[in-house]
Design a protein around this motif. Sequence first.
Motif, PDB file in Angstrom:
ATOM      1  N   SER A  21      -5.217  87.189 -20.111  1.00  0.00           N
ATOM      2  CA  SER A  21      -6.413  87.128 -20.930  1.00  0.00           C
ATOM      3  C   SER A  21      -6.384  85.873 -21.791  1.00  0.00           C
ATOM      4  CB  SER A  21      -6.514  88.356 -21.840  1.00  0.00           C
ATOM      5  OG  SER A  21      -6.619  89.546 -21.094  1.00  0.00           O
ATOM      6  N   CYS A  22      -7.556  85.409 -22.158  1.00  0.00           N
ATOM      7  CA  CYS A  22      -7.685  84.260 -23.045  1.00  0.00           C
ATOM      8  C   CYS A  22      -8.769  84.573 -24.058  1.00  0.00           C
ATOM      9  CB  CYS A  22      -8.047  83.010 -22.247  1.00  0.00           C
ATOM     10  SG  CYS A  22      -8.516  81.589 -23.261  1.00  0.00           S
ATOM     11  N   ALA A  23      -8.375  84.675 -25.306  1.00  0.00           N
ATOM     12  CA  ALA A  23      -9.323  84.923 -26.388  1.00  0.00           C
ATOM     13  C   ALA A  23      -9.806  83.590 -26.933  1.00  0.00           C
ATOM     14  CB  ALA A  23      -8.659  85.745 -27.484  1.00  0.00           C
ATOM     15  N   ALA A  24     -11.112  83.370 -26.874  1.00  0.00           N
ATOM     16  CA  ALA A  24     -11.698  82.108 -27.316  1.00  0.00           C
ATOM     17  C   ALA A  24     -12.441  82.273 -28.632  1.00  0.00           C
ATOM     18  CB  ALA A  24     -12.652  81.578 -26.252  1.00  0.00           C
ATOM     19  N   SER A  25     -12.372  81.246 -29.452  1.00  0.00           N
ATOM     20  CA  SER A  25     -13.096  81.257 -30.718  1.00  0.00           C
ATOM     21  C   SER A  25     -13.377  79.823 -31.159  1.00  0.00           C
ATOM     22  CB  SER A  25     -12.300  81.999 -31.795  1.00  0.00           C
ATOM     23  OG  SER A  25     -11.053  81.375 -32.042  1.00  0.00           O
ATOM     24  N   GLY A  26     -14.299  79.670 -32.101  1.00  0.00           N
ATOM     25  CA  GLY A  26     -14.612  78.357 -32.633  1.00  0.00           C
ATOM     26  C   GLY A  26     -15.684  77.594 -31.880  1.00  0.00           C
ATOM     27  N   PHE A  27     -16.298  78.221 -30.896  1.00  0.00           N
ATOM     28  CA  PHE A  27     -17.380  77.600 -30.136  1.00  0.00           C
ATOM     29  C   PHE A  27     -18.192  78.680 -29.442  1.00  0.00           C
ATOM     30  CE2 PHE A  27     -15.767  77.921 -25.735  1.00  0.00           C
ATOM     31  CZ  PHE A  27     -14.429  78.229 -25.969  1.00  0.00           C
ATOM     32  N   THR A  28     -19.341  78.285 -28.894  1.00  0.00           N
ATOM     33  CA  THR A  28     -20.192  79.237 -28.192  1.00  0.00           C
ATOM     34  C   THR A  28     -19.642  79.427 -26.784  1.00  0.00           C
ATOM     35  OG1 THR A  28     -22.109  78.516 -29.476  1.00  0.00           O
ATOM     36  CG2 THR A  28     -22.539  79.821 -27.509  1.00  0.00           C
ATOM     37  N   PHE A  29     -18.836  80.435 -26.624  1.00  0.00           N
ATOM     38  CA  PHE A  29     -18.135  80.698 -25.376  1.00  0.00           C
ATOM     39  C   PHE A  29     -19.073  80.804 -24.177  1.00  0.00           C
ATOM     40  CE2 PHE A  29     -16.184  83.843 -22.441  1.00  0.00           C
ATOM     41  CZ  PHE A  29     -15.041  83.135 -22.094  1.00  0.00           C
ATOM     42  N   SER A  30     -20.192  81.494 -24.350  1.00  0.00           N
ATOM     43  CA  SER A  30     -21.116  81.731 -23.242  1.00  0.00           C
ATOM     44  C   SER A  30     -21.767  80.460 -22.701  1.00  0.00           C
ATOM     45  CB  SER A  30     -22.200  82.725 -23.658  1.00  0.00           C
ATOM     46  OG  SER A  30     -22.973  82.220 -24.728  1.00  0.00           O
ATOM     47  N   SER A  31     -21.764  79.390 -23.466  1.00  0.00           N
ATOM     48  CA  SER A  31     -22.392  78.142 -23.041  1.00  0.00           C
ATOM     49  C   SER A  31     -21.405  77.160 -22.409  1.00  0.00           C
ATOM     50  CB  SER A  31     -23.087  77.468 -24.224  1.00  0.00           C
ATOM     51  OG  SER A  31     -22.154  76.973 -25.160  1.00  0.00           O
ATOM     52  N   ARG A  32     -20.182  77.599 -22.224  1.00  0.00           N
ATOM     53  CA  ARG A  32     -19.146  76.724 -21.680  1.00  0.00           C
ATOM     54  C   ARG A  32     -18.515  77.286 -20.421  1.00  0.00           C
ATOM     55  NH1 ARG A  32     -18.209  71.421 -23.716  1.00  0.00           N
ATOM     56  NH2 ARG A  32     -18.725  71.440 -25.945  1.00  0.00           N
ATOM     57  N   SER A  33     -18.320  76.405 -19.457  1.00  0.00           N
ATOM     58  CA  SER A  33     -17.539  76.771 -18.284  1.00  0.00           C
ATOM     59  C   SER A  33     -16.067  76.779 -18.696  1.00  0.00           C
ATOM     60  CB  SER A  33     -17.760  75.765 -17.155  1.00  0.00           C
ATOM     61  OG  SER A  33     -19.113  75.790 -16.729  1.00  0.00           O
ATOM     62  N   MET A  34     -15.274  77.554 -17.988  1.00  0.00           N
ATOM     63  CA  MET A  34     -13.865  77.688 -18.340  1.00  0.00           C
ATOM     64  C   MET A  34     -12.983  77.605 -17.097  1.00  0.00           C
ATOM     65  SD  MET A  34     -13.885  78.163 -21.680  1.00  0.00           S
ATOM     66  CE  MET A  34     -12.216  78.754 -21.976  1.00  0.00           C
ATOM     67  N   SER A  35     -11.726  77.280 -17.308  1.00  0.00           N
ATOM     68  CA  SER A  35     -10.780  77.150 -16.208  1.00  0.00           C
ATOM     69  C   SER A  35      -9.420  77.726 -16.573  1.00  0.00           C
ATOM     70  CB  SER A  35     -10.580  75.682 -15.827  1.00  0.00           C
ATOM     71  OG  SER A  35     -11.762  75.083 -15.346  1.00  0.00           O
ATOM     72  N   TRP A  36      -8.659  77.987 -15.535  1.00  0.00           N
ATOM     73  CA  TRP A  36      -7.239  78.294 -15.679  1.00  0.00           C
ATOM     74  C   TRP A  36      -6.455  77.175 -14.998  1.00  0.00           C
ATOM     75  CZ3 TRP A  36      -5.052  81.921 -18.686  1.00  0.00           C
ATOM     76  CH2 TRP A  36      -5.814  83.024 -19.059  1.00  0.00           C
ATOM     77  N   VAL A  37      -5.454  76.683 -15.686  1.00  0.00           N
ATOM     78  CA  VAL A  37      -4.579  75.645 -15.160  1.00  0.00           C
ATOM     79  C   VAL A  37      -3.155  76.124 -15.340  1.00  0.00           C
ATOM     80  CG1 VAL A  37      -3.778  73.256 -15.430  1.00  0.00           C
ATOM     81  CG2 VAL A  37      -6.205  73.793 -15.691  1.00  0.00           C
ATOM     82  N   ARG A  38      -2.296  75.842 -14.380  1.00  0.00           N
ATOM     83  CA  ARG A  38      -0.903  76.255 -14.524  1.00  0.00           C
ATOM     84  C   ARG A  38       0.030  75.066 -14.329  1.00  0.00           C
ATOM     85  NH1 ARG A  38      -0.078  79.892  -8.979  1.00  0.00           N
ATOM     86  NH2 ARG A  38      -0.008  78.131  -7.502  1.00  0.00           N
ATOM     87  N   GLN A  39       1.211  75.195 -14.888  1.00  0.00           N
ATOM     88  CA  GLN A  39       2.210  74.156 -14.761  1.00  0.00           C
ATOM     89  C   GLN A  39       3.567  74.796 -14.504  1.00  0.00           C
ATOM     90  OE1 GLN A  39       2.252  71.301 -17.966  1.00  0.00           O
ATOM     91  NE2 GLN A  39       3.474  69.852 -16.780  1.00  0.00           N
ATOM     92  N   ALA A  40       4.093  74.546 -13.327  1.00  0.00           N
ATOM     93  CA  ALA A  40       5.400  75.065 -12.957  1.00  0.00           C
ATOM     94  C   ALA A  40       6.485  74.207 -13.599  1.00  0.00           C
ATOM     95  CB  ALA A  40       5.553  75.067 -11.445  1.00  0.00           C
ATOM     96  N   PRO A  41       7.674  74.758 -13.755  1.00  0.00           N
ATOM     97  CA  PRO A  41       8.771  73.998 -14.361  1.00  0.00           C
ATOM     98  C   PRO A  41       9.011  72.675 -13.643  1.00  0.00           C
ATOM     99  CG  PRO A  41       9.367  76.301 -14.198  1.00  0.00           C
ATOM    100  CD  PRO A  41       8.090  76.137 -13.426  1.00  0.00           C
ATOM    101  N   GLY A  42       9.009  71.592 -14.390  1.00  0.00           N
ATOM    102  CA  GLY A  42       9.262  70.282 -13.826  1.00  0.00           C
ATOM    103  C   GLY A  42       8.124  69.684 -13.024  1.00  0.00           C
TER     104      GLY A  42
END
Length: 116
Positions: A21-42
Amino acid sequence: QVQLVESGGALVQPGGSLTLSCAASGFTFSSRSMSWVRQAPGKGPEWISGIHKQDGSTTYADSVKGRFTISRDNAKNTLYLQMNSLKPEDTALYYCVRNLVTGDYWGKGTLVTVSS
């Protein structure tokens, strides 16, 4: 002030499932596209999924397509990533990111470890 706070990371066995889960605040969440990015060790960051504003259109990287599902609840200002059939190579720090192409704000990440 934009804040993105991920949660739900854990140690899980191969083949298992997990929901982030990602809790968002400080902006109008519904008006923004969102992404998930991951980074493996190294390794460098890998964009894995995105969801468009409130229309719900989604896209996935080939590495997770068919196994992961991105969704959002605009009423709760929350982004989700449901992960199924997890593999050891899914082990990474998972970040919630604002926007699809060029992320301007990132969360601090939540760690997912897939191991037996």
